[in-house]
Every structure is written in structure tokens, then in C-alpha cells.
Design an enzyme around this catalytic site. Structure first.
Site, PDB file in Angstrom:
ATOM      1  N   HIS A   1      42.040  27.598  43.916  1.00 20.04           N
ATOM      2  CA  HIS A   1      42.021  27.924  45.336  1.00 20.04           C
ATOM      3  C   HIS A   1      43.167  27.280  46.106  1.00 20.04           C
ATOM      4  O   HIS A   1      43.169  27.268  47.322  1.00 20.04           O
ATOM      5  CB  HIS A   1      40.678  27.514  45.959  1.00 20.04           C
ATOM      6  CG  HIS A   1      39.503  28.239  45.370  1.00 20.04           C
ATOM      7  ND1 HIS A   1      38.212  28.019  45.764  1.00 20.04           N
ATOM      8  CD2 HIS A   1      39.432  29.185  44.401  1.00 20.04           C
ATOM      9  CE1 HIS A   1      37.393  28.799  45.063  1.00 20.04           C
ATOM     10  NE2 HIS A   1      38.108  29.497  44.232  1.00 20.04           N
ATOM     11  N   GLY A   2      44.113  26.687  45.396  1.00 19.34           N
ATOM     12  CA  GLY A   2      45.270  26.131  46.074  1.00 19.34           C
ATOM     13  C   GLY A   2      45.122  24.665  46.417  1.00 19.34           C
ATOM     14  O   GLY A   2      44.287  23.958  45.858  1.00 19.34           O
TER      15      GLY A   2
END
Ligand SMILES: *[C@@H]1O[C@H](CO)[C@@H](O)[C@H](O)[C@H]1NC(C)=O
Ligand SMILES: *[C@@H]1O[C@H](CO)[C@@H](O)[C@H](O)[C@H]1NC(C)=O
Ligand SMILES: *[C@@H]1O[C@H](CO)[C@@H](O)[C@H](O)[C@H]1NC(C)=O
Ligand SMILES: *[C@@H]1O[C@H](CO)[C@@H](O)[C@H](O)[C@H]1NC(C)=O
Ligand SMILES: *[C@@H]1O[C@H](CO)[C@@H](O)[C@H](O)[C@H]1NC(C)=O
Ligand SMILES: CC(=O)N[C@H]1CO[C@H](CO)[C@@H](O)[C@@H]1O
Length: 401
Positions: free
Chosen positions: A243-244
Site C-alpha cells: 500500500h505504499g
């Protein structure tokens, strides 16, 4: 009797590394866990804790070695302070019991607390064997989910974690809490994209933390940042899947302390949901996020490469009409290039209660290839200053959702 045997064997074990011709460097005592009762295929936990006990009491720098091999390991907690700097060298693959119920004892799977000048090194693998646990994870819905983290570092100072791999944690892979001057170098963290809540490294209540030259791919954030954090440098990290790199989510609990100084530089995001992201809850408690700097970043096939989301509300369990009270300021975003997987390449959705301030946008070049048209950018409650060139034009669009 038993005590005698232990002491004499400990003596034999203190193999001093001869550093011929090297002058001053002090010899390090080496504690090999296989000399403390560890056998391949046998649970290694007690041997590791026994070796640590002796190493921790040593008045000169020492190294605990877990040699090559595969060892099952239950919960281990190593707690200082120790008398001298200590290195834990893991060459082995350490396996957690597959069933979370078999993990017994205090804390996380592997917990290291209150050490100064500690080094965790070696090319070993911490294998959380999380597959069974992910299936039981209902943390999204339930408030009491108690799955252990893979590695937990608390109140470490002047310390380094290097070269190790953490794989398939049952929950967060690495949790950093209350640390000062801690460096992660060349670590590798992997879990499949479908494994939930397996954040790579979660850092909170810490200062001067560096994460460099590392590769992180999980089912959740590669790196997530909690409150009370000062000076986090993330450099040359490759993130994906996942998700970064996220600051937050913040604002959910009262009394959260500021996040000050997050520097993400020379990082690459591949096939992630987000690139760089800040998320705060609507209807939130007060908070401060300031001094965020994102620079020289490559995004490849990233759903939302740049996101400030102050109406973050997964599972729709909040009142989105009341604004977030987390104030975001002094953000710079410069030289971000690559491709987006959705049209929304740059989203700066700030709070209508406390709009973002001091946002500076530099060179951006993110493309999107889809039927709907080129990449877009949408903003709310923020007036960035622009330097350089932006593609797409930042803050010129409307939400595609
Ligand atoms: C940070 O820790 C390193 C050892 O990992 C040490 O050499 C350095 O002096 C420390 N820096 C500060 C500012 O304490
Ligand atoms: C960390 O290292 C610095 C520099 O060597 C030293 O001044 C400081 O006391 C150390 N911190 C702790 C908590 O020991
Ligand atoms: C962390 O990174 C920053 C920026 O690259 C650097 O100034 C600092 O010395 C680094 N700290 C450690 C402990 O390596
Ligand atoms: C980051 O990347 C830029 C451009 O590729 C390069 O000039 C710079 O030396 C890199 N810096 C670090 C800290 O890796
Ligand atoms: C883009 O990312 C999605 C989701 O991770 C993946 O399914 C798809 O194969 C990726 N496309 C390319 C071209 O890599
Ligand atoms: C057993 C245990 O302490 N599990 C923890 C795993 O990590 C999450 C997030 O840090 C904690 O909330 C859990 O308590």
C-alpha cells in the site's frame, strides 16, 4: 553442578577473534547459540535467551551467533540494558510456529528492548509462517485481534538492523517503538499481496530512524508512520506489492503527538496501491504533521501515486461530515515520475477544518493510459505553490470517483 557446567562451557565458547596485524580493534567475544542447547529442528528460543543473558553481562563488545540452518523458534524477548555493545548475527532461517496459538510467552515473536549500540545482522530469515494466521485475521472488523508482530524493537538507541529478511509475518513485520538513532540497511521484507495487516515497518514514538537500501513487498503498507515521530529518512527503498509509504492513519485517538520530519528520497514503487500517502481520519482528534519531503521517486503501475487523504475512512465507520483536525503543513513533492494505474495520479484532499499549508509541488511526470483519458489531479482545501513542471497539471481536475 549444572551451573558449573554452564560456566565452563561459556568459557570455552568465548572464542576470541584474532585480528592479527589490525592493531587496536578490540576482540569480540562470540556466543554461539548451538553451544547453548540449540539443535536443528528443536526449538531454539531458550538457547537464544541463554546466550543473550551471558552476552549481555559481558563487559566488552560481544556477538551472539545463530549459525546457518533452519530452527523453529517460539517467542523470544531480549531485554537490556547490557554492559557493552552487542551484535546478534542471524545466519539461520528461524521459523515461527505456524499456528498463532502455539506462540507462548510475552510480547511479539521476536522482541528486542532497551539496548544501546545494538546490531542485528546476518543474512538470516525470520519466517513468521503467517499463512494460517492471515486466514484468521479479522482485525478489520474486530477490536480484539491479537496477532503477534514478527519483529519488535523498543527503546533501542544508536542501533542498526542490517541484511536480514523478514518473511510472511502474522501481522506487522517490524514494529519500531521508542527508538532513537536506529538504522535499517539492506533489509528485505516479503509477504504476498493478499496477506492483511502485514505492514513492512511500522515506526512510531521514535526519532532519527533511517531506512535505506531495502526492498519491501507486503499485503499492507511497506512503511507506515505512527504518531510522535521526529526525523525519519527513507532512502533507496523499493516498495511493492503493498500500500505504499504512509504517514498515518492519524487522528483516531486523543493525545497523539506530532509527526515532524519525514524524508522519502530515491524510492521506487512497483504495482502498489499508493506511492506516498498521508492519511488522517475525519471527525478526528487534533494532531500535527509537518515537514514531509518526497523527492526523486519512481512509480510504476501505482494506483494513486501521490495522496493526501484527510477523509480516510476504511470500512465506512466514520462521520465524514466532520473534518479531520490533524494539521498538515510544510510538504514538498518534487521529481516524481512514472505511471499511474488509475486516472487519479495526484490527490491532495486536505481537511476543511484545518487546510494544508506550505505545500510545494515541483516536477511531476506521471502518465496514465486508459480509455477515460489522461492522468488527473484533484485537490481540496490546499493551495500549493508550484515550481517546475507538472504532468498532470496538479489541482486542475475533479475526482473521478
Ligand atoms: C548513532 O548510532 C551510531 C551507531 O549505530 C553511532 O555511531 C552514532 O554516533 C550515533 N549518532 C548519534 C547522533 O548519536
Ligand atoms: C548514543 O550515542 C551517542 C553518541 O555516541 C551518545 O552520546 C549517547 O549517549 C548514546 N545514547 C544512549 C541512550 O546511550
Ligand atoms: C540518516 O540519514 C540522514 C540523511 O541521509 C543522515 O544525515 C544521517 O546521518 C543518517 N543517520 C544515520 C544514523 O545513519
Ligand atoms: C537520488 O537520485 C538522484 C537522481 O537519480 C541522484 O542524483 C542522487 O545521487 C540520489 N541520491 C541518493 C541519496 O541516493
Ligand atoms: C499493475 O498492478 C496490478 C495490481 O497489482 C497487477 O494486477 C497488474 O498485473 C500490473 N500491471 C502491470 C503491467 O504490471
Ligand atoms: C501479540 C501482540 O502484541 N500483537 C501486536 C501486533 O501488532 C499490532 C500492531 O502493532 C498490535 O496492535 C498487537 O497488539
Amino acid at each position: 553442578m549444572e551451573l558449573n557446567i554452564k560456566i565452563s562451557s561459556a568459557f570455552i565458547l568465548m572464542l576470541f577473534l584474532a585480528r592479527l596485524g589490525e592493531g587496536q580493534s578490540p576482540a569480540r567475544a562470540v556466543f554461539d547459540v548451538t553451544k547453548y542447547g540449540a539443535t536443528p529442528n528443536g526449538d531454539i528460543s531458550k538457547a537464544v535467551m541463554d546466550a543473550f543473558k551471558e552476552a549481555c553481562a559481558a563487559t566488552s563488545p560481544s556477538t551472539i551467533v545463530i549459525p546457518k540452518g533452519t530452527f523453529p523458534m517460539n517467542k523470544v524477548k531480549l531485554q537490556g540494558p547490557c554492559k557493552a555493545p552487542l551484535e546478534l548475527q542471524v545466519q539461520a532461517t528461524l521459523q515461527a510456529p505456524p499456528d498463532p496459538k502455539q506462540l507462548t510467552g510475552e510480547g511479539e515473536w521476536f522482541t528486542i528492548n532497551y539496548l544501546d549500540h545494538f546490531t542485528l545482522s546476518g543474512t538470516g530469515i525470520f519466517d513468521g509462517q503467517g499463512k494460517a494466521a492471515w486466514a484468521q485475521n479479522d482485525c478489520a472488523k474486530s477490536k480484539n485481534c491479537h496477532l503477534p508482530n514478527n519483529l519488535s524493537f523498543n527503546f533501542l538507541t544508536n542501533s542498526t538492523i542490517q541484511d536480514i529478511t523478514s518473511k510472511d509475518s502474522k501481522m506487522f513485520h517490524v514494529n519500531v517503538n521508542g527508538c532513537k538513532n536506529l538504522t535499517f540497511m539492506r533489509v528485505k521484507i516479503t509477504a504476498p499481496p493478499e496477506s492483511i495487516n502485514t505492514d513492512g515497518i511500522h515506526v512510531a514514538r521514535s526519532s532519527n530512524v533511517n531506512i535505506t537500501d531495502s526492498v519491501i513487498g507486503t499485503g499492507d503498507d511497506c512503511i507506515s508512520v505512527g504518531d510522535e515521530l521526529e526525523q525519519l529518512y527513507i532512502t533507496r527503498v523499493t516498495c511493492g506489492p503493498g500500500h505504499g509509504i504512509s504517514v498515518g492513519s492519524l487522528g483516531k485517538t486523543p493525545g497523539e503527538k506530532p509527526v515532524v520530519g519525514v524524508y522519502v528520497k530515491n524510492c521506487t514503487f512497483i504495482n502498489t496501491d499508493n506511492g506516498v500517502r498521508v492519511k488522517t481520519w475525519p471527525a478526528s482528534h487534533e494532531g500535527v504533521v509537518t515537514d514531509l519531503h518526497y523527492e526523486d521517486i519512481i512509480v510504476q503501475n501505482v494506483s494513486n501515486p501521490i495522496v493526501i487523504d484527510q477523509v480516510y475512512c476504511p470500512y465506512n465507520q466514520c462521520n465524514k461530515d466532520l473534518p479531520s483536525q490533524v494539521k498538515i503543513s510544510k510538504v514538498s513533492i518534487n521529481n516524481i515520475r512514472g505511471t499511474s494505474r488509475t486516472q487519479d495520479a495526484v490527490l491532495l484532499l486536505c481537511s476543511k477544518g484545518v487546510p494544508c499549508e506550505g505545500v510545494e509541488v515541483g516536477d511531476i511526470d506521471i502518465s496514465y493510459n486508459g480509455k477515460e483519458g489522461p492522468a488527473k489531479s484533484n485537490c481540496e482545501n490546499v493551495k500549493p505553490t508550484f515550481v517546475g513542471k507538472q504532468n498532470p497539471p496538479v489541482c486542475a481536475g475533479t475526482l473521478s470517483a
